[in-house]
Scaffold this motif. Sequence first.
Motif, PDB file in Angstrom:
ATOM      1  N   LEU A  98       0.893  -1.179  -0.069  1.00  0.00           N
ATOM      2  CA  LEU A  98       0.024   0.011   0.101  1.00  0.00           C
ATOM      3  C   LEU A  98       0.628   1.223   0.187  1.00  0.00           C
ATOM      4  N   THR A 151      -1.733   7.037   2.441  1.00  0.00           N
ATOM      5  CA  THR A 151      -3.149   7.166   1.975  1.00  0.00           C
ATOM      6  C   THR A 151      -3.671   8.445   2.659  1.00  0.00           C
ATOM      7  N   GLU A 201      -4.631  12.326   3.442  1.00  0.00           N
ATOM      8  CA  GLU A 201      -4.936  13.312   2.507  1.00  0.00           C
ATOM      9  C   GLU A 201      -3.924  14.325   2.297  1.00  0.00           C
ATOM     10  N   LEU A 238       2.629  10.935  -4.124  1.00  0.00           N
ATOM     11  CA  LEU A 238       1.780   9.703  -4.227  1.00  0.00           C
ATOM     12  C   LEU A 238       2.202   9.031  -5.279  1.00  0.00           C
ATOM     13  N   LYS A 241       3.298   5.456  -5.856  1.00  0.00           N
ATOM     14  CA  LYS A 241       2.627   4.211  -6.709  1.00  0.00           C
ATOM     15  C   LYS A 241       3.796   3.516  -7.734  1.00  0.00           C
ATOM     16  N   SER A 280      -5.474   5.702   7.169  1.00  0.00           N
ATOM     17  CA  SER A 280      -4.919   6.976   6.531  1.00  0.00           C
ATOM     18  C   SER A 280      -4.207   8.142   7.608  1.00  0.00           C
ATOM     19  N   ASN A 318       2.760   6.889   6.071  1.00  0.00           N
ATOM     20  CA  ASN A 318       1.923   8.262   5.739  1.00  0.00           C
ATOM     21  C   ASN A 318       2.877   9.348   6.671  1.00  0.00           C
TER      22      ASN A 318
END
Length: 352
Positions: free
Chosen positions: A224, A227, A229, A236, A240, A265, A272
Amino acid sequence: MKKILTVCFSGILTIGAFTAVIPSVSAVGNGPNYGGNESVKTSILQTYSSMVDYLKVQDEKQEALELEVVGKTVKGRDIYMAKYIKNPENPTILFLTQQHGNEQLTTEGALEFIKHLGTNKTKDVLDNVNVLIIPMLNADGSMGDVNFSLENYVADGGRHLTRYNANEVDLNREHDKSTVDMEPEVRALHENVFQKYNIDYMIDLHHQGSQSAINDEYVSGSILYPTNENVKAEVLAKSKKLGAVVYHSISSKGWGLIGKYNGGSGENIGRNGAAVRYDIATLLFEMRGMSDHEYESYVLGQKSNGYLIKQTITTLDSTVRAIADGSIETADTSFWDTLPTQSSKTSEEEDE
């Protein structure tokens, strides 16, 4: 500070030997579980002391390697980082293992990868990428040297391993705090690694319970990106791409099955927090099964160790090479759109 002595590391097979012990693809999805009838021996795992000796042997052998003590645990153990920095202007990746002390096979793989970095197979790669490896952040938890009882944990072999640090704190829930309020292990990571080095990428290596599955087949691991905000769009996107390199490299081997992790998140979580605070592209990798726990469904029998260690090595090797040759920039991230989110076959599922 180079170079000291010396104990041979015999607990891990060489990279070339792994091929012989990897189960078939069907065994990855339906391989050994711990059900009380298969002994889970912590005695076959690196101890903190044997890890330190192993790192010092590699430091003696490898000119490109420098060991740095970045801090101390609650119980006073040195936290080691292996550094390969040929050119500070090169992109830099950090591999972090054992924020949770009972998640040790990633440490075993990281140590084998350190040895791999000293061979001619990766000599030229290190001209174009800097590599930082913290192979055991939570040494107290790994050694079971904590200020609370572990008597209900299921493994045997001379010691228990626990998720928490000596103060019974989850280190992967500390990353949104002021550094002065963090546990010493996490404070060292932030002040002496994140804030000291110009890190572009990080893979935070963990283990999850043994019952996570997609399409009713057990995964060998799950991944993962950050995530939260507040993560910048470009961070990001890079995260990925990092995940794409890992996913495609493992999927191409034929023995791994990767799902999407169902993670939180919160900025207090490492993947994060590092992405928000330092603009580091991050990836969480949760390998299947733990080395010890009080819940049997979290622990995986040791017959599965070989392929999980190889999965770690594949992850580290593929990302280092992709960053070094620039292919990470064109990595195909479309798989994220269809990657199934795993679920647990039981009601018990450990958080990252």
